[in-house]
Design a protein around this motif. Sequence first.
Motif, mmCIF file in Angstrom:
data_model
loop_
_atom_site.group_PDB
_atom_site.id
_atom_site.type_symbol
_atom_site.label_atom_id
_atom_site.label_comp_id
_atom_site.label_asym_id
_atom_site.label_seq_id
_atom_site.Cartn_x
_atom_site.Cartn_y
_atom_site.Cartn_z
ATOM 1 N N GLY B 51 0.804 -1.220 0.000
ATOM 2 C CA GLY B 51 0.000 0.000 0.000
ATOM 3 C C GLY B 51 0.832 1.263 0.000
ATOM 4 N N ARG B 52 1.918 1.242 0.739
ATOM 5 C CA ARG B 52 2.758 2.455 0.801
ATOM 6 C C ARG B 52 3.434 2.702 -0.543
ATOM 7 N N LEU B 53 3.869 1.635 -1.158
ATOM 8 C CA LEU B 53 4.463 1.786 -2.487
ATOM 9 C C LEU B 53 3.424 2.303 -3.466
ATOM 10 N N ALA B 54 2.187 1.820 -3.304
ATOM 11 C CA ALA B 54 1.117 2.301 -4.174
ATOM 12 C C ALA B 54 0.922 3.805 -4.008
ATOM 13 N N ASP B 55 1.030 4.316 -2.782
ATOM 14 C CA ASP B 55 0.920 5.760 -2.551
ATOM 15 C C ASP B 55 1.989 6.505 -3.357
ATOM 16 N N ASP B 56 3.223 6.016 -3.269
ATOM 17 C CA ASP B 56 4.325 6.692 -3.973
ATOM 18 C C ASP B 56 4.144 6.618 -5.482
ATOM 19 N N LEU B 57 3.767 5.448 -5.943
ATOM 20 C CA LEU B 57 3.618 5.278 -7.398
ATOM 21 C C LEU B 57 2.424 6.056 -7.927
ATOM 22 N N LEU B 58 1.421 6.240 -7.088
ATOM 23 C CA LEU B 58 0.269 7.058 -7.486
ATOM 24 C C LEU B 58 0.718 8.488 -7.785
ATOM 25 N N GLN B 59 1.472 9.062 -6.845
ATOM 26 C CA GLN B 59 1.977 10.426 -7.025
ATOM 27 C C GLN B 59 2.852 10.504 -8.270
ATOM 28 N N GLU B 60 3.744 9.515 -8.422
ATOM 29 C CA GLU B 60 4.670 9.519 -9.556
ATOM 30 C C GLU B 60 3.927 9.389 -10.881
ATOM 31 N N SER B 61 2.907 8.562 -10.888
ATOM 32 C CA SER B 61 2.140 8.351 -12.133
ATOM 33 C C SER B 61 1.473 9.645 -12.571
ATOM 34 N N TYR B 62 0.835 10.330 -11.652
ATOM 35 C CA TYR B 62 0.162 11.576 -12.018
ATOM 36 C C TYR B 62 1.163 12.651 -12.409
ATOM 37 N N TYR B 63 2.306 12.672 -11.717
ATOM 38 C CA TYR B 63 3.312 13.675 -12.061
ATOM 39 C C TYR B 63 3.795 13.465 -13.489
#
Lengths: 166, 188
Positions: B51-63
Amino acid sequence: MKTPDCAREREVVRAVMSRGSDGLSDELRSHADSCDVCRDVVSLVTALRSARDETLGELRLPAAGQIWWRSALRAHAEATETARRPMVWLQGIAAASGAGVIAAILTLAWPSIYDVFVAVAALPATFAPEVSPLMEALRPVLPLALAVVACLVLTPIVVYLALSDE
Amino acid sequence: MADMTLTDVERLVAFEQADRTFQMDEEAFRAFYELTARPLWTYLARTTGDGRLADDLLQESYYRLLRVRTAFESEEHRRHYLFRIATNLVRDHHRRPRVERVEGEGDYPAADARTAERATARIDLARAMEQLKPRERSLLWLAYAQGWSHEEIAASLGLKTASLKCLLHRARRRLLGVLGNPRGEGRS
């Protein structure tokens, strides 16, 4: 070997996703029970959809504004770093060029400079003869000593200029 | 303005420039985010198992999506592109040297199990998914958890539609095999 396929797979997926496996029509259920592909699909959609719904129920997403804000700051930081990079290169080239020019001037003017060193070194012999042997011993390393002194004086100035904001 | 530090001024400049820097304005982004964030996060959480990795990848994906200069034909096209970015990030993450993590640390939030059976089923599914390759997880999740068509999945994962049927079939058999045999023996 041909991949097993069923033209009604998509229909089954949509039906299970919208109504659950218990909500299939009798006809569709009968088809799924007899079709290897659709039977697997019903099992997987049920399991994965359930997992998805549970995850969504527990989800606490960051706000859109937070994502936007972080992205804006990061883009600005990256742009600033990109803009600064050519200036760092130019400063490095300028410093190297300056050092090269100084070295060239010293090389060309070395005979005159050395005569000055000798004259300065001879002064103590004129006013204080007792130090003459010492000055004679130091004469070969005098240029090196003067270069070290110059570096010690100039280095703090160069470091200050390099690290200052302007 | 006189009370602001240089950092605050830089923030204001960053926000002012964002609309020009990014390929969409803030209002359009908010609307797009509301539509895509939940499915994207669950996709990332399930394909990474963290889940924590998903948080980071979510931000990165949108960026990365905001910085891209591609002209999108439609919102669907933009959505597929976003999931493609996310899939590539997951793949890159799996290619990096793995650090052994404590089991349960960073897992997507455990629900209060209403029944032991549901909790067990969820853990079984999570463990079964971990035994699959990243692309297999992506295929199964997009097809059967989010209900995407083969064309949509192919567009998001950068695959050919013609080969998707075969890949999906293999992934399906593999997951069912693992669920049926948690120790990973047997059919693939």
